[in-house]
Design a protein around this motif. Structure first.
Motif, PDB file in Angstrom:
ATOM      1  N   HIS A 232     -15.787   5.905   0.084  1.00 47.32           N
ATOM      2  CA  HIS A 232     -15.910   4.690   0.877  1.00 47.32           C
ATOM      3  C   HIS A 232     -14.671   3.843   0.607  1.00 47.32           C
ATOM      4  CE1 HIS A 232     -17.384   0.784   2.284  1.00 47.32           C
ATOM      5  NE2 HIS A 232     -18.236   1.474   3.008  1.00 47.32           N
ATOM      6  N   TRP A 233     -14.234   3.114   1.639  1.00 45.14           N
ATOM      7  CA  TRP A 233     -13.001   2.329   1.486  1.00 45.14           C
ATOM      8  C   TRP A 233     -13.116   1.303   0.360  1.00 45.14           C
ATOM      9  CZ3 TRP A 233     -15.805   2.306   6.113  1.00 45.14           C
ATOM     10  CH2 TRP A 233     -16.582   1.172   6.370  1.00 45.14           C
ATOM     11  N   MET A 236     -12.080   3.329  -2.582  1.00 44.87           N
ATOM     12  CA  MET A 236     -10.718   3.880  -2.520  1.00 44.87           C
ATOM     13  C   MET A 236      -9.657   2.784  -2.573  1.00 44.87           C
ATOM     14  SD  MET A 236      -9.237   6.748   0.094  1.00 44.87           S
ATOM     15  CE  MET A 236     -10.378   8.067  -0.283  1.00 44.87           C
ATOM     16  N   ASP A 237      -9.944   1.677  -1.911  1.00 48.78           N
ATOM     17  CA  ASP A 237      -8.941   0.608  -1.871  1.00 48.78           C
ATOM     18  C   ASP A 237      -8.872  -0.159  -3.192  1.00 48.78           C
ATOM     19  OD1 ASP A 237      -8.456   1.503   0.656  1.00 48.78           O
ATOM     20  OD2 ASP A 237      -9.360  -0.185   1.701  1.00 48.78           O
ATOM     21  N   PHE A 240      -6.732   2.708  -5.815  1.00 47.41           N
ATOM     22  CA  PHE A 240      -5.287   2.915  -5.672  1.00 47.41           C
ATOM     23  C   PHE A 240      -4.594   1.579  -5.415  1.00 47.41           C
ATOM     24  CE2 PHE A 240      -7.386   6.805  -4.268  1.00 47.41           C
ATOM     25  CZ  PHE A 240      -6.796   7.718  -5.129  1.00 47.41           C
ATOM     26  N   ASN A 243      -1.002   2.659  -1.092  1.00 53.88           N
ATOM     27  CA  ASN A 243      -1.641   3.642  -0.209  1.00 53.88           C
ATOM     28  C   ASN A 243      -0.995   5.021  -0.291  1.00 53.88           C
ATOM     29  OD1 ASN A 243       0.610   2.432   1.263  1.00 53.88           O
ATOM     30  ND2 ASN A 243      -0.109   3.588   3.029  1.00 53.88           N
ATOM     31  N   ARG A 244       0.279   5.062  -0.677  1.00 52.89           N
ATOM     32  CA  ARG A 244       0.934   6.369  -0.673  1.00 52.89           C
ATOM     33  C   ARG A 244       0.545   7.237  -1.869  1.00 52.89           C
ATOM     34  NH1 ARG A 244       6.406   3.664   0.953  1.00 52.89           N
ATOM     35  NH2 ARG A 244       5.156   1.936   0.158  1.00 52.89           N
ATOM     36  N   VAL A 246      -2.338   8.096  -2.390  1.00 52.96           N
ATOM     37  CA  VAL A 246      -3.476   8.880  -1.914  1.00 52.96           C
ATOM     38  C   VAL A 246      -3.088  10.316  -1.562  1.00 52.96           C
ATOM     39  CG1 VAL A 246      -4.964   9.097   0.108  1.00 52.96           C
ATOM     40  CG2 VAL A 246      -4.920   6.981  -1.180  1.00 52.96           C
ATOM     41  N   VAL A 247      -1.869  10.495  -1.085  1.00 53.80           N
ATOM     42  CA  VAL A 247      -1.449  11.835  -0.659  1.00 53.80           C
ATOM     43  C   VAL A 247      -1.454  12.794  -1.856  1.00 53.80           C
ATOM     44  CG1 VAL A 247       0.457  13.176   0.326  1.00 53.80           C
ATOM     45  CG2 VAL A 247      -0.162  10.960   1.328  1.00 53.80           C
ATOM     46  N   LEU A 250      -5.090  13.468  -2.972  1.00 54.38           N
ATOM     47  CA  LEU A 250      -5.757  14.455  -2.113  1.00 54.38           C
ATOM     48  C   LEU A 250      -5.281  15.863  -2.467  1.00 54.38           C
ATOM     49  CD1 LEU A 250      -5.834  12.893   1.472  1.00 54.38           C
ATOM     50  CD2 LEU A 250      -7.799  13.490   0.050  1.00 54.38           C
TER      51      LEU A 250
ATOM     52  N   THR B 185      -1.356  -1.080   5.638  1.00 52.88           N
ATOM     53  CA  THR B 185      -2.170   0.134   5.655  1.00 52.88           C
ATOM     54  C   THR B 185      -2.773   0.368   4.280  1.00 52.88           C
ATOM     55  OG1 THR B 185      -0.898   1.089   7.440  1.00 52.88           O
ATOM     56  CG2 THR B 185      -2.094   2.619   6.040  1.00 52.88           C
ATOM     57  N   SER B 186      -4.049   0.569   4.252  1.00 54.38           N
ATOM     58  CA  SER B 186      -4.773   0.744   2.990  1.00 54.38           C
ATOM     59  C   SER B 186      -4.781   2.219   2.581  1.00 54.38           C
ATOM     60  CB  SER B 186      -6.206   0.251   3.164  1.00 54.38           C
ATOM     61  OG  SER B 186      -6.867   1.071   4.102  1.00 54.38           O
ATOM     62  N   PRO B 187      -5.066   2.480   1.298  1.00 58.15           N
ATOM     63  CA  PRO B 187      -5.228   3.875   0.857  1.00 58.15           C
ATOM     64  C   PRO B 187      -6.230   4.645   1.712  1.00 58.15           C
ATOM     65  CG  PRO B 187      -5.163   2.411  -1.030  1.00 58.15           C
ATOM     66  CD  PRO B 187      -5.185   1.528   0.188  1.00 58.15           C
ATOM     67  N   TRP B 188      -7.306   3.969   2.090  1.00 61.10           N
ATOM     68  CA  TRP B 188      -8.328   4.582   2.941  1.00 61.10           C
ATOM     69  C   TRP B 188      -7.734   5.174   4.213  1.00 61.10           C
ATOM     70  CZ3 TRP B 188     -12.949   6.416   2.700  1.00 61.10           C
ATOM     71  CH2 TRP B 188     -13.737   6.521   3.839  1.00 61.10           C
ATOM     72  N   THR B 190      -4.588   5.851   4.939  1.00 58.66           N
ATOM     73  CA  THR B 190      -3.638   6.935   4.663  1.00 58.66           C
ATOM     74  C   THR B 190      -4.368   8.243   4.369  1.00 58.66           C
ATOM     75  OG1 THR B 190      -1.832   5.510   3.969  1.00 58.66           O
ATOM     76  CG2 THR B 190      -1.861   7.716   3.032  1.00 58.66           C
ATOM     77  N   GLU B 194      -3.659  11.554   6.419  1.00 60.80           N
ATOM     78  CA  GLU B 194      -3.141  12.715   5.698  1.00 60.80           C
ATOM     79  C   GLU B 194      -4.016  13.945   5.974  1.00 60.80           C
ATOM     80  OE1 GLU B 194      -0.432  13.438   4.289  1.00 60.80           O
ATOM     81  OE2 GLU B 194      -0.900  15.210   3.106  1.00 60.80           O
ATOM     82  N   GLN B 198      -2.652  17.313   7.707  1.00 65.14           N
ATOM     83  CA  GLN B 198      -2.825  18.629   7.072  1.00 65.14           C
ATOM     84  C   GLN B 198      -3.473  19.627   8.032  1.00 65.14           C
ATOM     85  OE1 GLN B 198      -4.410  18.942   3.158  1.00 65.14           O
ATOM     86  NE2 GLN B 198      -3.120  17.325   2.307  1.00 65.14           N
ATOM     87  N   PRO B 307     -11.464  -0.715   8.755  1.00 65.10           N
ATOM     88  CA  PRO B 307     -12.621  -1.578   8.467  1.00 65.10           C
ATOM     89  C   PRO B 307     -12.269  -3.070   8.556  1.00 65.10           C
ATOM     90  CG  PRO B 307     -12.445   0.203   6.856  1.00 65.10           C
ATOM     91  CD  PRO B 307     -11.188   0.229   7.669  1.00 65.10           C
TER      92      PRO B 307
END
Lengths: 337, 337
Positions: A232-233, A236-237, A240, A243-244, A246-247, A250, B185-188, B190, B194, B198, B307
């Motif tokens: 859920h955001w 996640m928000d 981190f 935001n980058r 996250v890549v 993942l 832009t949030s991690p969510w 991104t 991503e 992919q 969101p």
């Protein structure tokens, strides 16, 4: 979350159990066991050849034979999926209960597209959640010679099977405990699975299911999608700062999936979810109303993959239902890991 | 939703506009126009060669030259994305306003990986939202010789550009109207992009971006994912009576994407979103506080892709902000189509 899950499950089981506690059983490594299903006929009429289930047990069956609990894993999960709930002092205490932690059709341990000798890959017949449960019933009734279970506990897809147990075998279970789950698969959930199946199939290595090596890129893309859907955001928000990040996260998370998942198993298990409906196309509320087991329904308050609305609906219709929402910003991961 | 959008935008523009109405302009087909950027230097220092923007205009610039509105499309959208807001009696009334509906870097109409002659596909430099806005500023200031805009309006990624306009050119816009959008832009977000990138890259036809034909399967898988993310279960579970209808619906919806999207353009535009932060890594609240334009922020109440939390945060920090949440069960599609 784990604490809440343990507390709520423990309370439900205490109520559901009518007889006294069993002898304590020292915890230790539980040996992997296997139950042969033989040629196993599915509700579609097709037959899984040389079917088998795998499982472990914890604790001891008491004299009254009324302390057996079946625990069922989530999508692509194994019988180890619930280890965090099993142990002395935890909800699934081997000192009190005889715990059967089972693998389920298509997870790569029990009979699956990935390990069938005679029906490998796309030759494997499509099974349903109801078929998973029928196979488990064979294990319980014939393999373990149990007439009745104290409870069936399951996370996510395991919870779907728990609901199906209550619908298929109303006289044989005292309590049903589906966690972050639903009693029928909604259009929403099928849309999510379909987009992930398409990601796998977009990888030419998938080869219509007849691959010789895993379609790793497709599997990782599907896993990256699922990793996001189960969060859920709000979590996640916070997790981190940039935001980058996250890549890379993942990529780390999906490395395991690419190593441990089989593409066909994933496709078959998600399609089994698509077929899931305890009412089998009939009236959903009536099917819920026929559930006789005590039910403890534990959706995640912010679950995007299996939104809590279904559990709330089920709680209004199952006669002896208790709804305990897991208040969590971790989405579907409110299920405890 | 469209009615609310039209009403709220109309009210905001009426307040922002200090001068009287312009002459009415007969609506009709607006000819596509082109503005050459020449060699366009990005904030990264790289250069887009032979850059250009495409756009249409509706209505007439008034004598005071204070009725120009720039409207900016969502991801993979074109200058037609806002047609539902443009027309007599609608929020963007060509009888009152001089409306510039622009394409933006990487959408396949303006200069993009898909249409660059000298830097095609993976040779194209990565641009940011800030670069998109700098290019638009060239169009507005040099091409159309406007010192000031009445408003910048944008849906989703278009709204990100609108925020960036307010941050980059605070003296040159009176109002900013980001719809279902966010100022960074949030991690969510991104994570969502991503996983879709992919899926495209999982298709061997993508060939590291050097494809000769579109990686159609990957594009469709990404589009199927996005189709789900822009919805909400409340809508989807009402729309379909049977969960299995969803598979066919996704196939229909993604046919257009596969036909009209270019894989590299999608990857570049989503990466531009990843780079989006009006504070450019500095203090976000302070960057919002420096926005001088009147701001109308319109998030969707149940938007899972972008969101509403970000818009609520922005509304607390932008000095002249109004927050109008679009109360909708359609998720990100609360944006009006």
């Amino acid at each position: 979350m784990r604490k809440l899950l343990n507390a709520a499950l423990g309370a439900c089981l205490a109520v559901a159990m009518t007889a006294g506690a069993a002898n304590a059983d020292a915890p230790g490594a539980a040996p992997h066991q296997r139950f042969d299903l033989g040629d196993f006929r599915l509700e579609s009429g097709q037959v899984i050849e040389k079917g088998f289930l795998t499982y472990v047990t914890h604790g001891t069956l008491n004299e009254q034979r009324n302390n057996a609990i079946l625990v069922l894993p989530s999508l692509m999960g194994t019988h180890h999926r619930h280890d965090f709930l099993i142990g002395p002092g935890k909800a699934l205490d081997p000192g009190k209960y005889f715990i059967i932690a089972a693998d389920t059709l298509g997870n790569g341990r029990a009979i699956s597209p990935s390990n069938s000798e005679t029906q490998p890959g796309p030759k494997f017949p499509q099974f349903s959640i109801r078929d998973m449960v029928d196979a488990q019933h064979r294990l319980v009734a014939e393999g373990l010679e149990l007439d009745r279970l104290l409870a069936v506990v399951g996370l996510s897809m395991g919870g779907m099977q728990a609901y199906q147990w209550a619908a298929s075998f109303p006289d044989e279970i005292a309590a049903v405990i589906p966690i972050v789950s639903m009693a029928r698969t909604s259009p929403w959930v099928t849309a999510i699975w379909e987009s992930q199946r398409q990601a796998i199939m977009a990888d030419a290595a998938w080869a219509g299911g007849a691959y010789t090596e895993q379609p790793e890129k497709g599997l990782r893309a599907a896993a990256a999608s699922l990793e996001t859907w189960v969060r859920h955001w709000d979590w996640m928000d916070k997790e981190f700062t940039d935001n980058r990040q996250v890549v890379g996260w993942l990529n780390e998370r999906t490395a395991d999936a690419a190593k441990n998942w089989d593409a066909n198993d994933f496709i078959y298990q998600t399609r089994a979810e698509d077929l899931h409906d305890i009412a089998k196309g009939g009236d959903y509320a009536e099917a819920l109303a026929r559930i006789q087991a005590r039910a403890l329904l534990m959706p995640g308050s912010q679950d995007l993959l299996h939104p809590p609305a279904d559990s709330r609906f089920a709680a209004r219709h199952i006669p002896r239902a208790t709804l305990v929402e897991i208040d969590s910003d971790q989405g579907h991961m409110a299920s405890g890991s």
